[in-house]
Design a protein around this motif. Structure first.
Motif, mmCIF file in Angstrom:
data_model
loop_
_atom_site.group_PDB
_atom_site.id
_atom_site.type_symbol
_atom_site.label_atom_id
_atom_site.label_comp_id
_atom_site.label_asym_id
_atom_site.label_seq_id
_atom_site.Cartn_x
_atom_site.Cartn_y
_atom_site.Cartn_z
ATOM 1 N N ASP A 1 2.234 -4.366 3.560
ATOM 2 C CA ASP A 1 1.252 -5.052 4.399
ATOM 3 C C ASP A 1 1.099 -4.301 5.723
ATOM 4 N N HIS A 2 1.398 -4.988 6.823
ATOM 5 C CA HIS A 2 1.227 -4.384 8.144
ATOM 6 C C HIS A 2 2.569 -3.962 8.742
ATOM 7 N N VAL A 3 3.541 -3.768 7.883
ATOM 8 C CA VAL A 3 4.865 -3.351 8.338
ATOM 9 C C VAL A 3 5.261 -2.065 7.622
ATOM 10 N N VAL A 4 5.771 -1.102 8.388
ATOM 11 C CA VAL A 4 6.313 0.136 7.839
ATOM 12 C C VAL A 4 7.769 0.236 8.271
ATOM 13 N N ALA A 5 8.640 0.599 7.338
ATOM 14 C CA ALA A 5 10.044 0.873 7.641
ATOM 15 C C ALA A 5 10.315 2.331 7.325
ATOM 16 N N SER A 6 10.857 3.067 8.284
ATOM 17 C CA SER A 6 11.102 4.500 8.101
ATOM 18 C C SER A 6 12.577 4.807 8.331
ATOM 19 N N GLY A 7 13.114 5.715 7.526
ATOM 20 C CA GLY A 7 14.520 6.091 7.625
ATOM 21 C C GLY A 7 14.671 7.553 7.969
ATOM 22 N N ASP A 8 15.657 7.865 8.822
ATOM 23 C CA ASP A 8 15.793 9.250 9.262
ATOM 24 C C ASP A 8 17.125 9.874 8.858
ATOM 25 N N ARG A 9 17.305 11.100 9.283
ATOM 26 C CA ARG A 9 18.454 11.894 8.856
ATOM 27 C C ARG A 9 19.754 11.451 9.536
ATOM 28 N N SER A 10 19.658 10.630 10.566
ATOM 29 C CA SER A 10 20.867 10.138 11.234
ATOM 30 C C SER A 10 21.310 8.789 10.688
ATOM 31 N N GLY A 11 20.558 8.238 9.715
ATOM 32 C CA GLY A 11 20.909 6.947 9.130
ATOM 33 C C GLY A 11 20.243 5.764 9.786
ATOM 34 N N ILE A 12 19.336 6.010 10.733
ATOM 35 C CA ILE A 12 18.634 4.936 11.435
ATOM 36 C C ILE A 12 17.354 4.567 10.684
ATOM 37 N N VAL A 13 17.070 3.261 10.622
ATOM 38 C CA VAL A 13 15.818 2.755 10.062
ATOM 39 C C VAL A 13 15.045 2.071 11.185
ATOM 40 N N PRO B 1 0.794 -1.213 0.000
ATOM 41 C CA PRO B 1 0.000 0.000 0.000
ATOM 42 C C PRO B 1 0.823 1.257 0.000
ATOM 43 N N GLY B 2 2.129 1.155 0.056
ATOM 44 C CA GLY B 2 2.932 2.354 0.232
ATOM 45 C C GLY B 2 3.273 3.090 -1.028
ATOM 46 N N SER B 3 2.698 2.772 -2.141
ATOM 47 C CA SER B 3 3.037 3.475 -3.357
ATOM 48 C C SER B 3 2.281 4.771 -3.458
ATOM 49 N N GLY B 4 2.885 5.766 -4.112
ATOM 50 C CA GLY B 4 2.268 7.076 -4.180
ATOM 51 C C GLY B 4 1.333 7.240 -5.336
ATOM 52 N N SER B 5 1.118 6.227 -6.145
ATOM 53 C CA SER B 5 0.129 6.352 -7.189
ATOM 54 C C SER B 5 -0.670 5.081 -7.255
ATOM 55 N N HIS C 1 12.003 8.120 16.563
ATOM 56 C CA HIS C 1 13.159 8.599 15.796
ATOM 57 C C HIS C 1 13.818 9.757 16.533
ATOM 58 N N GLY C 2 15.141 9.826 16.433
ATOM 59 C CA GLY C 2 15.882 10.918 17.047
ATOM 60 C C GLY C 2 16.284 11.984 16.068
ATOM 61 N N ALA C 3 15.814 11.877 14.813
ATOM 62 C CA ALA C 3 16.146 12.840 13.767
ATOM 63 C C ALA C 3 14.969 12.910 12.796
ATOM 64 N N PRO C 4 14.914 13.945 11.964
ATOM 65 C CA PRO C 4 13.821 14.053 10.993
ATOM 66 C C PRO C 4 13.664 12.785 10.152
ATOM 67 N N VAL C 5 12.413 12.365 9.950
ATOM 68 C CA VAL C 5 12.136 11.177 9.147
ATOM 69 C C VAL C 5 12.097 11.595 7.675
ATOM 70 N N MET C 6 12.986 11.009 6.874
ATOM 71 C CA MET C 6 13.148 11.421 5.485
ATOM 72 C C MET C 6 12.227 10.661 4.529
ATOM 73 N N ASP C 7 11.956 9.386 4.834
ATOM 74 C CA ASP C 7 11.170 8.567 3.914
ATOM 75 C C ASP C 7 10.710 7.317 4.648
ATOM 76 N N PHE C 8 9.785 6.591 4.026
ATOM 77 C CA PHE C 8 9.359 5.298 4.572
ATOM 78 C C PHE C 8 8.795 4.447 3.448
ATOM 79 N N VAL C 9 8.759 3.139 3.698
ATOM 80 C CA VAL C 9 8.087 2.206 2.787
ATOM 81 C C VAL C 9 7.072 1.435 3.608
ATOM 82 N N TRP C 10 6.018 0.987 2.911
ATOM 83 C CA TRP C 10 4.848 0.417 3.596
ATOM 84 C C TRP C 10 4.500 -0.896 2.910
#
Length: 406
Positions: free
Chosen positions: A217-229, A11-15, A206-215
């Motif tokens: 099924d029922h799992v979301v992975a998000s990546g931030d400005r410090s390199g943490i996912v 479901p994480g696609s933008g179109s 997150h300890g830094a701004p969240v730059m992006d994520f993928v979605w």
């Protein structure tokens, strides 16, 4: 949107996927359906019918001053006097968000503007940074003003979705158009009920701004400005894991087609490394220094029934084609694509398109590992690439949408 061949619900696609087919290609926020593009694969490789057209000249206002425009390829729509920053495609319609605080909806086939999503009463007050379609034609946009706007499928009215305290970096809608997730510079993700138009939950950690994520099924992975996912269980709205390894901020994220039922994501970062993560075991299964000396710009994947290919572009001006079933070995390396910077990537089944900082869009043959042809889509950075059934749409800092027909 819809479930891809060999891939669980994404479901994480933008179109949203047009009716009647599983996704044909995924790249960041763009999906092209296999049924919609059937019979056109050869044409994508051969080049557009309107790569060269009679020269057209016109005067428009760009960045507050009148400029002389000149076009000798494609069909041009004057979208904005400012930079176009984001785009979402649904069937033959595209919505483009720009630095003028507004969005424009265009008909790709007709080459016409349909409506402007901005009025004195409705819309954003800052740069529009992300946009995503619902399957029913509604549009969700996010901006630097910290809010989301849920636009009706017609007309120019919207409902403000507020709660974030920082600029919106990404928004994505699920396949039924019932839920949306947004990421923000306030270090959180928010889950929105698009029926009640209210926030359902906020994901903090997150300890830094969240730059992006993928979605997926029922799992979301998000990546931030410090390199943490971080990994999130959307059923219980809780963090289930933290993935570390990158240096510098996360610059690209992608959900891969499931291999043997194992949910897998790929991340790229400012350190030039691409990492592959097993979400079930929370393990980094592959780590490749693909673009040394610069950031990973974009990631894309071909969605095939067998042997999908991963495509990456980097600040080093190269594109790599990686084979997941061979341990993500680089089967092709394509250099010399630009003298500037690669800003955008769109991956189809056998070809990919890259847009650079000087308005050039290059078609890459993923089987042969070499450029096929180059298109002139403007004079400045091409930040957005998308596709309908038979057209490529390019947009960026010129404020125009340039359409090539195949």
């Amino acid at each position: 949107p819809a479930t891809a061949a060999g891939r669980r619900g994404a479901p994480g696609s933008g179109s949203a996927t047009p009716e009647g087919g599983a996704p044909f290609a995924l790249c960041g926020s763009m999906v092209v359906s296999r049924s919609a593009t059937s019979g056109t694969e050869g044409r994508w490789s051969e080049g557009p019918k309107n790569a060269i057209v009679p020269v057209k000249e016109w005067v428009s206002v760009k960045h507050g001053r009148e400029v002389q425009n000149r076009c000798s390829s494609g069909r041009v729509i004057d979208v904005s006097d400012r930079n176009v920053l984001c785009m979402s495609v649904l069937g033959e319609k595209a919505v483009l968000g720009s630095a003028d605080h507004g969005l424009k909806e265009v008909n790709i086939r007709a080459g016409q503007k349909l409506r402007e999503l901005y009025t004195k009463r409705f819309g954003h007050t800052e740069w529009v940074t992300t946009v995503s379609h619902c399957p029913d034609g509604r549009v969700v946009s996010g901006a630097q003003d910290s809010k989301l706007c849920l636009w009706n499928a017609s007309g120019v009215s919207c409902v403000d979705l507020t709660g974030h305290m920082g600029a919106i970096s990404r928004v994505r809608v699920d396949g039924q158009g019932k839920l949306a997730i947004s990421a923000s510079y306030d270090r959180t993700l928010s889950v929105w009920d698009l029926r009640s138009k209210r926030s359902m939950a906020s994901c903090t950690g997150h300890g830094a701004p969240v730059m992006d994520f993928v979605w997926c099924d029922h799992v979301v992975a998000s990546g931030d400005r410090s390199g943490i996912v971080k990994i999130w269980d959307t059923n219980h709205i809780q963090c289930t894991g933290t993935l570390k390894g990158h240096k510098g901020h996360i610059t690209a994220m992608l959900a891969m087609p499931d291999a043997d039922g194992v949910p897998t994501i790929v991340t790229g970062a400012q350190d030039g490394h691409i990492r592959v993560w097993d979400l079930r075991q929370k393990l980094n299964t592959f780590n490749m220094s693909c673009h040394p000396g610069g950031a990973v710009n974009d990631l894309g994947v071909t969605v095939r029934r067998e042997n999908p290919l991963l495509v990456s572009t980097g600040a080093d001006g190269r594109a790599l084609i990686l084979e997941p079933r061979a341990g993500y070995r680089a089967v092709h390396e394509i250099g010399g694509l630009t003298q500037d910077f690669l800003y955008s990537l769109l991956v189809l089944d056998t070809v990919a398109f890259v847009g650079d900082g000087r308005g050039q869009v290059t078609c890459l043959d993923l089987q042969e590992g070499q450029p096929r042809y180059a298109l002139s889509a403007g004079d400045n950075a091409i930040r957005c690439l998308g596709a309908s059934a038979s057209s490529l749409i390019c947009a960026g800092d010129d404020g125009n949408a340039v359409i090539f027909d195949f």
